[in-house]
Design a protein around this motif. Structure first.
Motif, PDB file in Angstrom:
ATOM      1  N   VAL A   1      10.672   9.878  20.847  1.00 25.42           N
ATOM      2  CA  VAL A   1      10.201  11.143  20.252  1.00 25.42           C
ATOM      3  C   VAL A   1      10.753  11.384  18.859  1.00 25.42           C
ATOM      4  N   ALA A   2      11.669  10.514  18.397  1.00 26.47           N
ATOM      5  CA  ALA A   2      12.330  10.729  17.111  1.00 26.47           C
ATOM      6  C   ALA A   2      11.368  10.956  15.944  1.00 26.47           C
ATOM      7  N   PRO A   3      10.312  10.144  15.771  1.00 27.46           N
ATOM      8  CA  PRO A   3       9.455  10.343  14.593  1.00 27.46           C
ATOM      9  C   PRO A   3       8.922  11.769  14.459  1.00 27.46           C
TER      10      PRO A   3
ATOM     11  N   ILE B   1      36.004  -0.073  22.736  1.00 27.46           N
ATOM     12  CA  ILE B   1      34.768   0.704  22.675  1.00 27.46           C
ATOM     13  C   ILE B   1      33.728  -0.054  21.857  1.00 27.46           C
ATOM     14  N   GLY B   2      32.605  -0.374  22.469  1.00 21.78           N
ATOM     15  CA  GLY B   2      31.499  -0.988  21.744  1.00 21.78           C
ATOM     16  C   GLY B   2      30.584   0.075  21.172  1.00 21.78           C
ATOM     17  N   TYR B   3      29.703  -0.345  20.291  1.00 22.57           N
ATOM     18  CA  TYR B   3      28.770   0.621  19.696  1.00 22.57           C
ATOM     19  C   TYR B   3      27.476  -0.078  19.326  1.00 22.57           C
ATOM     20  N   ILE B   4      26.382   0.535  19.731  1.00 24.55           N
ATOM     21  CA  ILE B   4      25.054   0.090  19.347  1.00 24.55           C
ATOM     22  C   ILE B   4      24.583   1.016  18.237  1.00 24.55           C
ATOM     23  N   GLU B   5      24.289   0.448  17.089  1.00 27.29           N
ATOM     24  CA  GLU B   5      23.943   1.212  15.885  1.00 27.29           C
ATOM     25  C   GLU B   5      22.422   1.409  15.818  1.00 27.29           C
ATOM     26  N   ILE B   6      21.986   2.649  15.838  1.00 27.68           N
ATOM     27  CA  ILE B   6      20.557   2.947  15.845  1.00 27.68           C
ATOM     28  C   ILE B   6      20.193   3.892  14.697  1.00 27.68           C
ATOM     29  N   PRO B   7      19.531   3.392  13.657  1.00 26.90           N
ATOM     30  CA  PRO B   7      19.020   4.289  12.609  1.00 26.90           C
ATOM     31  C   PRO B   7      17.909   5.165  13.187  1.00 26.90           C
ATOM     32  N   VAL B   8      17.916   6.445  12.846  1.00 26.82           N
ATOM     33  CA  VAL B   8      16.913   7.346  13.422  1.00 26.82           C
ATOM     34  C   VAL B   8      16.077   8.081  12.373  1.00 26.82           C
ATOM     35  N   ALA B   9      16.539   8.121  11.121  1.00 25.89           N
ATOM     36  CA  ALA B   9      15.818   8.892  10.099  1.00 25.89           C
ATOM     37  C   ALA B   9      16.363   8.568   8.720  1.00 25.89           C
TER      38      ALA B   9
ATOM     39  N   PRO C   1      20.704  18.658  13.973  1.00 21.40           N
ATOM     40  CA  PRO C   1      19.404  19.284  14.275  1.00 21.40           C
ATOM     41  C   PRO C   1      18.434  18.353  15.004  1.00 21.40           C
ATOM     42  N   ILE C   2      18.481  17.055  14.672  1.00 19.78           N
ATOM     43  CA  ILE C   2      17.614  16.098  15.342  1.00 19.78           C
ATOM     44  C   ILE C   2      18.017  15.955  16.807  1.00 19.78           C
ATOM     45  N   THR C   3      19.294  15.662  17.023  1.00 20.49           N
ATOM     46  CA  THR C   3      19.778  15.400  18.373  1.00 20.49           C
ATOM     47  C   THR C   3      19.687  16.634  19.254  1.00 20.49           C
ATOM     48  N   GLN C   4      20.001  17.785  18.692  1.00 19.46           N
ATOM     49  CA  GLN C   4      19.932  19.018  19.478  1.00 19.46           C
ATOM     50  C   GLN C   4      18.505  19.315  19.911  1.00 19.46           C
ATOM     51  N   ALA C   5      17.555  19.126  18.987  1.00 20.18           N
ATOM     52  CA  ALA C   5      16.149  19.378  19.319  1.00 20.18           C
ATOM     53  C   ALA C   5      15.664  18.402  20.398  1.00 20.18           C
ATOM     54  N   ILE C   6      16.047  17.138  20.279  1.00 17.04           N
ATOM     55  CA  ILE C   6      15.626  16.140  21.263  1.00 17.04           C
ATOM     56  C   ILE C   6      16.298  16.403  22.611  1.00 17.04           C
TER      57      ILE C   6
ATOM     58  N   VAL D   1      12.063  14.288  14.009  1.00 13.85           N
ATOM     59  CA  VAL D   1      12.666  14.095  12.681  1.00 13.85           C
ATOM     60  C   VAL D   1      11.843  14.817  11.616  1.00 13.85           C
ATOM     61  N   ASN D   2      10.551  14.642  11.668  1.00 13.44           N
ATOM     62  CA  ASN D   2       9.664  15.289  10.702  1.00 13.44           C
ATOM     63  C   ASN D   2       9.698  16.805  10.835  1.00 13.44           C
ATOM     64  N   SER D   3       9.750  17.292  12.067  1.00 11.56           N
ATOM     65  CA  SER D   3       9.695  18.736  12.295  1.00 11.56           C
ATOM     66  C   SER D   3      10.939  19.468  11.821  1.00 11.56           C
ATOM     67  N   VAL D   4      12.101  18.778  11.802  1.00 16.39           N
ATOM     68  CA  VAL D   4      13.323  19.451  11.375  1.00 16.39           C
ATOM     69  C   VAL D   4      13.624  19.260   9.892  1.00 16.39           C
ATOM     70  N   GLY D   5      12.810  18.457   9.196  1.00 16.43           N
ATOM     71  CA  GLY D   5      12.970  18.369   7.748  1.00 16.43           C
ATOM     72  C   GLY D   5      13.514  17.067   7.204  1.00 16.43           C
ATOM     73  N   TYR D   6      13.561  16.015   8.036  1.00 14.92           N
ATOM     74  CA  TYR D   6      13.984  14.705   7.562  1.00 14.92           C
ATOM     75  C   TYR D   6      12.792  13.764   7.483  1.00 14.92           C
ATOM     76  N   ILE D   7      13.022  12.514   7.112  1.00 19.55           N
ATOM     77  CA  ILE D   7      11.948  11.551   6.895  1.00 19.55           C
ATOM     78  C   ILE D   7      11.974  10.519   8.024  1.00 19.55           C
ATOM     79  N   PRO D   8      10.899  10.429   8.828  1.00 20.30           N
ATOM     80  CA  PRO D   8      10.868   9.428   9.898  1.00 20.30           C
ATOM     81  C   PRO D   8      10.870   8.008   9.334  1.00 20.30           C
ATOM     82  N   LEU D   9      11.358   7.072  10.120  1.00 25.74           N
ATOM     83  CA  LEU D   9      11.327   5.665   9.766  1.00 25.74           C
ATOM     84  C   LEU D   9       9.973   5.077  10.167  1.00 25.74           C
ATOM     85  N   PRO D  10       9.625   3.888   9.665  1.00 25.69           N
ATOM     86  CA  PRO D  10       8.393   3.235  10.115  1.00 25.69           C
ATOM     87  C   PRO D  10       8.434   2.979  11.621  1.00 25.69           C
TER      88      PRO D  10
END
Length: 355
Positions: A301-303, A122-130, A62-67, A306-315
């Motif tokens: 735009v994540a904060p 394959i490399g990966y950059i780990e990004i916490p979003v919510a 829901p977060i990624t689709q909305a963004i 994230v809040n609008s779809v029902g999760y908790i934004p990070l600082p």
């Protein structure tokens, strides 16, 4: 994101791939050679490869689709972001095979997935979003259950319960003698991995005689039509269907706590609070400036989303760190290939800083 930052991101992406696709901060490094890299302008790259592919967690979907919808509507170009879901595990299978640019994940990357990515370069950059409050729900017509203990959840879901714990009264003597119908994440889901480890004590250890799906909407539909149902999924799906579901407070031995934003922020809703992630393939980003542009936009735009779809934004600081990690090509994970149980938002922030 301006053209200068895009170009910087591309250069840093190249630098990132001259170092290791490290799996933990303490892992040894190996030099990786880049071949057939064509240095063109960001505009030319976007024109050539204007599609970003995303798969993975239905919880993060829901977060990624909305963004993605917001990004595409605001970009004055033909870039496309294609978002699907097959569960965190199913998504990593595609991501580590180089079939997708970004993987949505409701848990950190695991050791076997790290090895698969390493094997395929394959490399990966780990990004916490919510942050998520994994939510236990029942049908609104259920008038007997208001809370549930961690021990009772284990009694319902552990492998030994299969075919034996089939009625509500068997779980708590004050509950009625009615059939217990269980709904939960499918075994390709990161939610399944997290829930089984947090509740049962071992990842993937679960009874199999329940209705399982990687599609949380399927679980919502089942519980909303079944008075005897109990299930679990990400908080956003509960938020979106509150008129069809009832959330139970969870008692880990310190009293029953509801899955609210405030309780997650105060680290009181344990052990079912967890971080949510996106993993970005910097090799894809090196060849697709659109990926960098989209992920930078995502972080910006994540904060709000994230809040609008029902999760908790990070600082705010967490998102600033995410920008730095992305554009400096910080490849790897801070979790060492394990789930992050009982992690608080503050602890997550400290882990990011130690990258």
């Amino acid at each position: 994101m301006d053209a200068t930052l895009v170009k910087l991101a591309l250069v840093l992406g190249v630098l990132a791939w001259t170092t290791s696709c490290t799996t933990t901060p303490s892992s040894s490094t190996k030099t990786q050679k880049l071949q057939n890299v064509s240095y063109v302008t960001s505009g030319e790259r976007i024109a050539q490869t204007a599609v970003v592919t995303v798969d993975g967690s239905s919880t993060v979907y829901p977060i990624t689709q909305a963004i993605a919808k917001q990004y595409q509507s605001q970009q004055n170009k033909s870039a496309q972001v294609r978002v699907s879901f097959s569960g965190t595990t199913g998504g990593f299978e595609k991501f580590c095979a180089g079939k997708t640019d970004i993987n949505n994940a409701s848990r950190p990357i695991l050791k076997n997935e790290m090895e698969a990515c390493k094997k395929n370069g394959i490399g990966y950059i780990e990004i916490p979003v919510a942050f998520d409050a994994l939510t236990i729900t029942v049908n609104p017509q259920n008038n007997w259950a208001k809370d549930v203990t961690v021990a009772e959840l284990k009694k319902m879901w552990e492998p030994a319960a299969q075919g034996k714990i089939t009625r509500w009264k068997q779980v708590r003597s004050s509950w009625p003698d009615r059939p217990l119908k269980l709904y939960g994440a499918g075994d390709k889901s990161g939610t399944f991995d997290y829930f089984t480890e947090a509740i049962v004590g071992q990842s993937k250890a679960s009874r199999k005689d329940y209705t399982g799906s990687e599609d949380d909407d399927v679980l919502v539909a089942g519980i909303s039509k079944d008075t005897d149902a109990l299930g679990y999924f990400g908080h956003a799906y509960y938020e979106a269907h509150q008129n069809q579901l009832k959330a139970l407070a969870v008692d880990n031995g310190k009293g029953a706590v509801t899955p609210t934003r405030q309780n997650v922020e105060k680290s009181q809703y344990q052990p079912l609070s967890r971080p949510l992630f996106v993993y970005v393939n910097p090799w894809s980003a090196e060849h697709k400036a659109t990926v960098y542009e989209f992920v930078n936009y995502y972080i910006d735009v994540a904060p709000k989303v994230v809040n609008s779809v029902g999760y908790i934004p990070l600082p705010d600081q967490a998102y600033k760190i995410a920008h730095v990690h992305l554009n400096r090509g910080k490849v790897g994970t801070v979790f060492g290939g394990r789930a992050a149980l009982d992690l608080t938002i503050g602890e997550l922030l400290r882990k990011q800083k130690q990258y």
